[in-house]
Write an enzyme that holds these catalytic residues in place. Structure first.
Site, short mmCIF file in Angstrom:
data_model
loop_
_atom_site.label_atom_id
_atom_site.label_comp_id
_atom_site.label_asym_id
_atom_site.label_seq_id
_atom_site.Cartn_x
_atom_site.Cartn_y
_atom_site.Cartn_z
CB SER A 143 -0.87 0.02 1.26
OG SER A 143 -1.51 1.29 1.40
CE1 TYR A 157 -4.73 -2.47 4.83
CE2 TYR A 157 -3.54 -0.42 4.57
CZ TYR A 157 -4.23 -1.48 4.02
OH TYR A 157 -4.40 -1.55 2.65
P1 NAD Z 1 -11.71 -5.84 -0.61
O1 NAD Z 1 -12.17 -5.82 0.79
O2 NAD Z 1 -12.61 -5.33 -1.69
O3 NAD Z 1 -11.22 -7.31 -1.02
C1 NAD Z 1 -10.41 -8.08 -0.16
C2 NAD Z 1 -10.77 -9.55 -0.32
O4 NAD Z 1 -9.90 -10.31 0.52
C3 NAD Z 1 -12.20 -9.89 0.11
O5 NAD Z 1 -12.85 -10.64 -0.90
C4 NAD Z 1 -12.02 -10.71 1.38
O6 NAD Z 1 -13.02 -11.71 1.57
C5 NAD Z 1 -10.65 -11.34 1.12
N1 NAD Z 1 -10.03 -11.76 2.38
C6 NAD Z 1 -10.01 -11.10 3.58
N2 NAD Z 1 -9.38 -11.84 4.50
C7 NAD Z 1 -8.98 -12.98 3.88
C8 NAD Z 1 -8.29 -14.13 4.31
N3 NAD Z 1 -7.89 -14.27 5.59
N4 NAD Z 1 -8.03 -15.12 3.43
C9 NAD Z 1 -8.43 -15.01 2.14
N5 NAD Z 1 -9.12 -13.94 1.66
C10 NAD Z 1 -9.38 -12.94 2.52
O7 NAD Z 1 -10.34 -5.01 -0.60
P2 NAD Z 1 -9.40 -4.41 -1.75
O8 NAD Z 1 -9.45 -2.95 -1.65
O9 NAD Z 1 -9.61 -5.08 -3.05
O10 NAD Z 1 -7.99 -4.86 -1.14
C11 NAD Z 1 -7.14 -5.79 -1.72
C12 NAD Z 1 -5.74 -5.52 -1.23
O11 NAD Z 1 -5.37 -4.18 -1.58
C13 NAD Z 1 -5.58 -5.62 0.27
O12 NAD Z 1 -4.35 -6.24 0.58
C14 NAD Z 1 -5.57 -4.17 0.72
O13 NAD Z 1 -4.90 -3.99 1.92
C15 NAD Z 1 -4.84 -3.53 -0.44
N6 NAD Z 1 -5.00 -2.09 -0.58
C16 NAD Z 1 -6.23 -1.52 -0.69
C17 NAD Z 1 -6.32 -0.14 -0.80
C18 NAD Z 1 -7.65 0.53 -0.87
O14 NAD Z 1 -7.71 1.76 -0.79
N7 NAD Z 1 -8.75 -0.19 -1.04
C19 NAD Z 1 -5.19 0.65 -0.82
C20 NAD Z 1 -3.95 0.05 -0.72
C21 NAD Z 1 -3.87 -1.33 -0.61
#
Ligand code: NAD
Length: 257
Positions: A143, A157
């Site tokens: 991130s 986080y």
């Molecule tokens: P999201 O919540 O839309 O999707 C995350 C998915 O991960 C969900 O389907 C959830 O069920 C699954 N998940 C959660 N815990 C799990 C586990 N223990 N085992 C397997 N699957 C699991 O989130 P997103 O925004 O698509 O995030 C994806 C990645 O991107 C994450 O690592 C998040 O930290 C990172 N990220 C997101 C952002 C943002 O602004 N959304 C920014 C930087 C990084």
């Protein structure tokens, strides 16, 4: 099509970045193992892929479990015979995540177990599969907060993503001579469920947007396109990077009015 003949395992494939990436990779010719702790959303993505003529399997697995992480790789190899692309993307941002004073030990441990240990376990069982395939690409979702301190506290986080970034760098060095590339994807703030739930008021959303030079949240599909570049041979000389796809947030000292 840029991923013909490749097999990709994507964690967190039921939603957000993982979901868009599963759809895009399949459209680019990859066979996809869509892994999520939520078996229903993983199955829904697979249904969409197969309806569009692609090939995919759903695997219900919790990335914080060693047994599940080993099984997700086994099921991928059993279904498709190999693994070429490992996208360790699953992550959580828990509502109780705050500053050092107010974050509970339980919130800290759970965040680390999924966001950091989950990536380690994906690599522990996934990298041997890439070695068996003669090489491949690992993409770990970190991130922008691995590079910048956020004013809205989310300490567990942020620390977990710092760990993902430094782990990815070292893995890249360790496996560089094995035709295995490892890059961290550093998304900026995205309009996905994960962040929108955390920034649950307009004021909180605006507080975050103020820092983004482009003045908007990113879309999950914009991360999928970056992941496609990292997964494909187009990035054949790229390893050990912190690939920032963030609307310019990490470049900004003061954002334009
Ligand atoms: P999201 O919540 O839309 O999707 C995350 C998915 O991960 C969900 O389907 C959830 O069920 C699954 N998940 C959660 N815990 C799990 C586990 N223990 N085992 C397997 N699957 C699991 O989130 P997103 O925004 O698509 O995030 C994806 C990645 O991107 C994450 O690592 C998040 O930290 C990172 N990220 C997101 C952002 C943002 O602004 N959304 C920014 C930087 C990084």
């Amino acid at each position: 099509m840029r991923l013909v003949g490749k097999v990709a395992l994507i964690t967190g494939a039921g939603s957000g970045i993982g979901r868009e990436t599963a759809l895009l990779f399949a459209a680019e010719g990859a066979k996809v193992a869509a892994v999520d702790v939520n078996g229903e959303t993983a199955a829904a993505v697979v249904a969409e892929i197969t309806a569009a003529g692609g090939e995919a399997i759903a695997v219900q697995a919790d990335v914080s479990s060693a047994a599940d992480s080993e099984r997700m790789v086994q099921e991928t190899e059993a279904a498709f015979g190999r693994l070429d692309i490992l996208f360790n993307n699953a992550g959580v941002m828990l509502s109780g995540d705050d500053d050092a004073i107010n974050t509970s030990e339980e919130t800290w441990d759970r965040t680390m177990a999924i966001n950091l240990k989950g990536v380690f376990l994906g690599c522990k069982f996934g990298i041997p599969a890439l070695q068996r395939a003669g090489g491949g690409s690992v993409i770990n979702t970190a991130s922008f907060v691995a590079l910048l301190g956020a004013a809205t506290p989310q300490l567990a986080y942020t620390a977990s993503k710092g760990g993902v970034l430094s782990m990815s760098r070292e893995l890249a060095v360790i496996h560089a001579r094995e035709n295995i590339r490892v890059n961290a994807l550093c998304p900026g703030p995205l309009r996905t469920e994960l962040l929108m739930k955390f920034l649950d008021t307009d004021a909180k959303k605006q507080r975050r947007l103020v820092h983004v030079p482009m003045g908007r949240f990113g879309e999950a599909v914009e991360m999928a396109k970056a992941a496609l570049f990292l997964a494909s041979d187009d990035s054949s000389y790229l390893t050990g990077t912190e690939f920032q796809v963030d609307g310019g947030i990490t470049a900004a000292y003061v954002t334009p009015e």
